[in-house]
Design an enzyme around this catalytic site. Structure first.
Site, PDB file in Angstrom:
ATOM      1  N   GLU A   1      39.830  32.580  42.791  1.00  0.00           N
ATOM      2  CA  GLU A   1      38.910  33.537  42.164  1.00  0.00           C
ATOM      3  C   GLU A   1      38.968  33.415  40.646  1.00  0.00           C
ATOM      4  O   GLU A   1      39.943  32.877  40.092  1.00  0.00           O
ATOM      5  CB  GLU A   1      39.252  34.961  42.604  1.00  0.00           C
TER       6      GLU A   1
ATOM      7  N   LYS B   1      46.794  45.423  44.758  1.00  0.00           N
ATOM      8  CA  LYS B   1      47.385  45.653  43.437  1.00  0.00           C
ATOM      9  C   LYS B   1      48.106  46.996  43.390  1.00  0.00           C
ATOM     10  O   LYS B   1      47.638  47.984  43.948  1.00  0.00           O
ATOM     11  CB  LYS B   1      46.300  45.566  42.374  1.00  0.00           C
TER      12      LYS B   1
END
Ligand code: PSU
Ligand code: MN
EC number: 4.2.1.70
Length: 312
Positions: A27, A167
């Site tokens: 990404e 995250k």
């Protein structure tokens, strides 16, 4: 009306896919928004090198001058890594409009997974996925929660996403529940606990684990080919340079308050929180982020090699 071909594949990527060889998508929102220079470009290059060292072909996904590129070259990554050029953050819903406008954009986990699926790439590496956001301490729950498009896309793109878990800035328990609801399998890489991105333990147990790439590839083949499931699979790899959970949590609490006070919203939330946590930990969180990105790319390379072998 003519519509341009949707994807531009680098020659090396096209050849590898045509031959059924191992390819790993990477990404680029982490390059364009997630890390500051010079760490962003350095991370992109290190991830590509780690994929190559494992014997697979890296394919950085990005929007470059209005084209969706699979296998972005170094010059394109340099453009994305320059904040002065204001690259966009592309979620799947933004891709068409960004192409039409001829823009440059880093692709999020969601957009990268969508493009990888379209290109026929089955393995993809990132740092940490998006998920259900937390509220700042004392902040009332009002209206719809901020939930990353990463979760919805994982439910529909048959791609193995290698990450260090969601995250740490997120509500990990709520994110784990959402993955369960969406039917996205979560495999621990030599662990039975969901990693917490900067830290190795979240306290959330994982039911399934794999000890090596061949075992991961077997599960992927069963999930997609034998059982005909279409969801993506999350492979959760503990971070190699973990920061203690208490240190991270204190930094996140302060960052959430700060984001609320400044009215940070929408796409800006994740980059703001990551930067605030890096500053509060005097760079330790960032060092952990860089190390885990490289580690995840290496594991993704191994899994892609094993998956290509399993297809033969
Ligand atoms: N992993 C990192 N750093 C990042 C990201 C992942 O180590 O910045 C990016 C990914 O592109 C992910 C995005 O999709 O953060 C999540 O953003 P949001 O919460 O706005 O969906
Ligand atoms: Mn969001």
């Amino acid at each position: 009306m003519a519509v341009n071909p949707p994807l531009r594949l680098a020659e090396e990527v096209r050849a590898a896919l045509a031959a059924g060889g191992p390819v790993v998508a990477l990404e680029t929102s982490v390059v364009a928004q997630g890390l500051p220079p010079p760490h962003n470009l350095e991370a992109a290059r290190r991830c590509a090198a780690a994929v190559r060292a494992a014997g697979a072909v890296p394919a950085a996904v990005a929007v470059v001058a209005g084209e969706v590129v699979v296998g972005a070259e170094d010059a394109a990554l340099e453009r994305l890594a320059d904040p002065a050029r204001r690259p966009a953050k592309a979620s799947p819903r933004d891709l068409a409009a960004l192409c039409a406008a001829g823009r440059d954009a880093g692709t999020t986990v969601a957009a990268t997974a969508a493009v990888a699926a379209l290109a026929g790439i089955r393995v993809f590496a990132t740092g940490g996925i998006g998920g259900v956001h937390r509220l700042a301490p004392g902040e009332p729950a009002a209206g719809a929660a901020d939930v990353s498009a990463d979760l919805a896309e994982l439910a529909r793109a048959p791609v193995c996403v290698v990450s260090a878990g969601p995250k740490a800035i997120l509500d990990l328990a709520a994110t784990a529940e959402a993955l369960e609801t969406l039917g996205v399998p979560v495999l621990g890489w030599r662990t039975s606990e969901l990693p917490a991105f900067y830290s190795d333990g979240s306290g959330i147990a994982l039911e399934h684990r794999v000890e090596d790439a061949a075992a991961a590839a077997r599960v992927l083949r069963l999930h997609w080919d034998a059982l005909r499931r279409r969801e993506g699979v999350l492979l959760a790899v503990p971070p190699p340079e973990a920061v203690a959970r208490e240190v991270v949590e204190a930094a996140i609490a302060a960052a959430l308050e700060d984001a609320r006070a400044r009215g940070i919203r929408g796409k800006a939330v994740t980059p703001f929180l990551l930067e605030a946590v890096s500053r509060a930990t005097r760079g330790r969180a960032r060092a952990a982020n860089l190390a885990l990105l490289e580690r995840n790319a290496a594991v993704a390379g191994e899994v892609a090699v094993a998956l290509a072998a399993a297809a033969g």
